[in-house]
Design a protein around this motif. Structure first.
Motif, mmCIF file in Angstrom:
data_model
loop_
_atom_site.group_PDB
_atom_site.id
_atom_site.type_symbol
_atom_site.label_atom_id
_atom_site.label_comp_id
_atom_site.label_asym_id
_atom_site.label_seq_id
_atom_site.Cartn_x
_atom_site.Cartn_y
_atom_site.Cartn_z
ATOM 1 N N PRO A 1 7.117 8.381 4.521
ATOM 2 C CA PRO A 1 8.107 7.433 3.974
ATOM 3 C C PRO A 1 7.427 6.139 3.554
ATOM 4 N N ALA A 2 8.003 5.500 2.527
ATOM 5 C CA ALA A 2 7.463 4.227 2.035
ATOM 6 C C ALA A 2 8.606 3.271 1.798
ATOM 7 N N GLU A 3 8.341 2.002 2.067
ATOM 8 C CA GLU A 3 9.323 0.964 1.769
ATOM 9 C C GLU A 3 9.384 0.768 0.264
ATOM 10 N N ALA A 4 10.563 0.473 -0.235
ATOM 11 C CA ALA A 4 10.711 0.228 -1.674
ATOM 12 C C ALA A 4 9.939 -1.015 -2.062
ATOM 13 N N ALA A 5 9.038 -0.884 -3.016
ATOM 14 C CA ALA A 5 8.231 -2.019 -3.453
ATOM 15 C C ALA A 5 9.021 -2.859 -4.441
ATOM 16 N N PRO A 6 9.142 -4.177 -4.236
ATOM 17 C CA PRO A 6 9.864 -5.032 -5.181
ATOM 18 C C PRO A 6 9.150 -5.068 -6.521
ATOM 19 N N GLN A 7 9.892 -4.909 -7.599
ATOM 20 C CA GLN A 7 9.336 -4.916 -8.933
ATOM 21 C C GLN A 7 9.491 -6.300 -9.552
#
Length: 772
Positions: A522-528
């Motif tokens: 799992p990965a945290e959503a990276a802010p764009q």
């Protein structure tokens, strides 16, 4: 210093009785008295004459005798008395071997009895001349030479005999020269007679076919005798082959089967009409033939490889072209969907090309994944949509089966490589399906992503099933007995293994079912970063793009303008430098390609870093050749970021948001691989230690370009690693040593400030990090 004749004569007279007594005893014991004389007087006379010759020989200060093949012993006056005895024996019918054995008897007695006395004389003389032979050694030389002189009566021959002897000796020397040449050859050589019977063989032949390496075997033939039949079998095998087929003959040797180019040449003495010989030369061409075979295999493999690569590239390209055809005349809603599909397909084509360019390295190293956060559900849906056009044209239904609840959120995965694996499998399934349809499904559990591709074709060939069951396959085309070479599956398997997963073939009643299992992380959503759609005519900053490809430059410029930057474009280094010279403060950012018509991006970055007015400006490398720079830390450290083409607007926005002031921390390491960061850290630490040593020994107050250059390079490295204070100290040191008239106090202060900092080996390990 030679022993005086009087003293030597006295010693021999004193020992004469003992010498005669011992000689007679040995003569009786060995039977020489039966053939010569048993009278003591005869032995005494011979001993006295021998003593006279020894005194003359050992007392001569100018002659240190030893055997000499060029000396005429028949007339050497030093041995007249002994030759007279030899003539007496000859005339009385004593054979040569008896006379020679008798003299060897005297030699033994004199050396055993007289030798120790002469060695004692050597020790008492104390002359200290290291280059003078000892008396005991000279006594042995005397008997050697006297032995030659006493052969004269039996060696007297006529003129014809002498001429024949000279001829035989000449022929022997010539034979030895020829044999020496043959022995020096590295390849095996046989000598056979006219009937093909073995005469001789050189050492290389003995070693190759018998494992023997006896020296002198060629000259004396001693090593051949117990193995003659084995070598004769080799010669018989060679002569049994027609001469036109001897350019590549496989023979069994001690090193296994070897291939030889064999040449047979006849040799005949036309002057003396001696026996006709045949020289058999063997040249080992095994490695040459194997290299030719490997080249042919490589050529065939490359042909299959190119055919397979055509298939790999044409798949996504077909999607792009098909969507473009459908776009003509489509309604707005359909057009928007097709434009989106073209973008997805183009990115897939780019991923395919990137992996194709990596295939040449796959035989020597595994592909290196670069995991990123990815919405797996959306990504898989796009991947399937890329294949839909191909499925429609082939009339095969393509279905996606996944549970939305299982694929929410993001996972950490290299989607480029994963998409390449799935694309290969889906295209294979579509090509072999019977029309009932292909299904792509995704299931997840606690730690595994399970992608499955099912079709209704004939199933996988046995060769491919065996390849997938054996682990990572050798990367080569295979003859599968049907369309395709199996290379696509081998590549997919290599990539899956690099991703930490495996490909499995599931048993089904019909068709093929292939499952790809990958780790679920799992990965945290990276802010764009936000991307302004309209800059409203107001630009926040300016950028110079240096790229000799006008289309690429226009695309990059358009992306930058959407980010709110004003953009100028230079097609080469000369134009870029001219723009910088005319407006040194006009640009806040520089984006440069690596390969340009008149230099490289590194050349441009180096010129900017050398300019005091521009050295602090961010310089980004945007190129398809970033691997060259990442492998060279001295070049990578000149760039604020290293970006690889093609790059989308989101990634460019993320990179361009680096502030114009010197970065804090290690932001400049972003985009570099962990191995490149480590090499940079090692190089920086090593150069730092060398500079500290130079400064600790430096006492002059003169301008020093070497120290200034090292300080400049280290300052850049310190900035990259976030060592701000050290970077400022190194800049001050550089300025101090670059001054035309350096100030001694300024130099001392700059040196002290730099030496105040310490950097132990390995201290940068905490800064070096995996690229995110």
């Amino acid at each position: 210093m030679p022993l005086s004749p009087d003293r030597l004569s006295e010693t021999l007279r004193r020992e004469s009785d003992a010498l005669v007594k011992e000689t007679v005893r040995l003569a009786l014991e060995t039977g020489f008295t039966d053939q010569t004389s048993s009278m003591r007087a005869a032995w005494t006379e011979a001993t006295e004459r021998l003593n006279d010759c020894i005194v003359a020989y050992l007392s001569d200060p100018l002659r240190h005798g030893r055997l000499d093949g060029r000396h005429n012993y028949r007339s050497d006056e030093r041995f007249d008395a002994l030759r007279e005895i030899a003539w007496r024996h000859h005339d009385s019918g004593v054979p040569l071997e008896l006379n020679h054995g008798l003299f060897r008897l005297y030699r033994r007695v004199y050396l055993d009895h007289l030798g120790p006395l002469l060695r004692a004389e050597d020790g008492s003389s104390g002359d200290g001349l290291a280059d003078q032979p000892s008396l005991a050694d000279r006594l042995e030389d005397f008997f050697d030479e006297a032995d030659q002189a006493m052969l004269a009566p039996w060696a007297m021959t006529g003129a014809k005999d002498a001429a024949l002897g000279d001829s035989v000796r000449r022929l022997t020397r010539e034979r030895d020269q020829y044999f020496g040449v043959i022995e020096s050859l590295r390849g095996p050589v046989f000598i056979a007679d006219e009937d093909g019977q073995l005469v001789n063989a050189n050492q290389a032949a003995l070693q190759s076919f018998l494992g023997l390496s006896e020296a002198g075997g060629l000259t004396y033939r001693l090593a051949l005798q117990p193995h003659r039949s084995e070598l004769q079998a080799v010669i018989d095998e060679i002569f049994a082959i027609p001469s036109e087929r001897r350019s590549a003959v496989w023979l069994q040797t001690e090193d296994g089967s070897r291939c030889f180019d064999i040449r047979v040449r006849g040799v005949e003495d036309t002057v003396y009409k001696l026996d006709r010989w045949q020289i058999i030369l063997l040249h080992d061409v095994t490695e040459h033939l194997r290299a030719v075979e490997r080249a042919r295999d490589a050529e065939n493999t490359m042909s299959l490889f190119l055919a397979a690569m055509s298939h790999e590239i044409r798949g996504p390209l077909h999607c792009v072209l098909g969507a473009a055809d459908l776009l003509e005349g489509a309604d707005p809603a359909e057009a928007e969907r097709l434009v989106e599909l073209i973008g997805v397909s183009a990115r897939g084509l780019n991923a395919t090309l990137e992996n194709v360019l990596s295939f040449s390295r796959f035989e020597h190293q595994s592909p290196q994944p670069r995991p990123e956060p990815i919405a797996i559900g959306d990504a898989l849906a796009n991947c399937v949509r890329m294949q839909e056009i191909l499925a429609r044209q082939q009339g095969v239904p393509l279905r996606l089966d996944m549970v939305p609840e299982e694929v929410t959120g993001e996972v950490l995965l290299d989607w480029s490589m994963t998409q390449q694996v799935l694309g290969n499998l889906v295209r294979n399934a579509l090509r072999h399906d019977d029309g009932r349809g292909v299904t792509v499904s995704l299931r997840t559990d606690a730690d595994t992503l399970r992608f499955r591709i099912d079709d209704h074709g004939p199933g996988l060939p046995a060769e491919i099933r065996e390849m997938l069951a054996q682990g990572v396959a050798e990367l080569r085309p295979r003859a599968t007995g049907r369309e395709g070479s199996g290379l696509g599956l081998a590549i997919a398997q290599r990539m899956t293994h690099a991703l930490g997963g495996q490909i499995m073939v599931r048993d089904t009643s019909a068709g093929a079912s292939v499952e790809v299992r990958l780790p679920l992380v799992p990965a945290e959503a990276a802010p764009q970063p936000s991307m302004p759609r309209d800059h409203g005519g107001q630009y926040d900053a300016s950028c110079l793009v240096v790229d000799d490809d006008p289309i690429s430059g226009l695309v990059t410029g358009a992306m930058l303008e959407r980010l709110g930057l004003s953009v100028d474009h230079a097609g080469d280094l000369a134009q870029a430098r001219a723009l910088c010279a005319a407006h040194p403060d006009a640009y806040d950012y520089f984006i440069v390609d690596y390969r340009l018509s008149d230099g490289t991006g590194s050349d441009f970055a180096r010129s900017l870093r050398a300019d005091p007015a521009l050295r602090g400006k961010p310089v980004l490398l945007l190129s398809a050749n970033v691997g060259v720079v990442r492998d060279r830390p001295e070049e990578a450290e000149m760039f604020t970021a290293v970006l690889e083409k093609p790059l989308d607007a989101v990634a460019l926005a993320h990179a361009i948001q680096i502030p114009t002031r010197p970065p804090v921390g290690t932001a400049l390491l972003d985009g570099l691989s962990l191995s490149a960061q480590r090499r940079m850290a090692e190089a920086f630490t090593e150069n730092w230690s060398e500079l500290r040593e130079m400064l600790s020994l430096e006492t002059s107050a003169a301008k020093d370009p070497t120290i200034a250059s090292r300080a400049h390079k280290l300052a850049n490295g310190a900035k990259i690693f976030g060592l701000t204070e050290l970077a400022e100290a190194l800049r001050a040191l550089e300025d101090a040593y670059e001054a035309e008239a350096p100030d001694a106090s300024a130099l001392e202060a700059a040196r002290t400030q730099v030496l105040h900092h310490s950097l132990a080996p390995g201290s940068l390990d905490s800064i070096v990090k995996d690229p995110e």
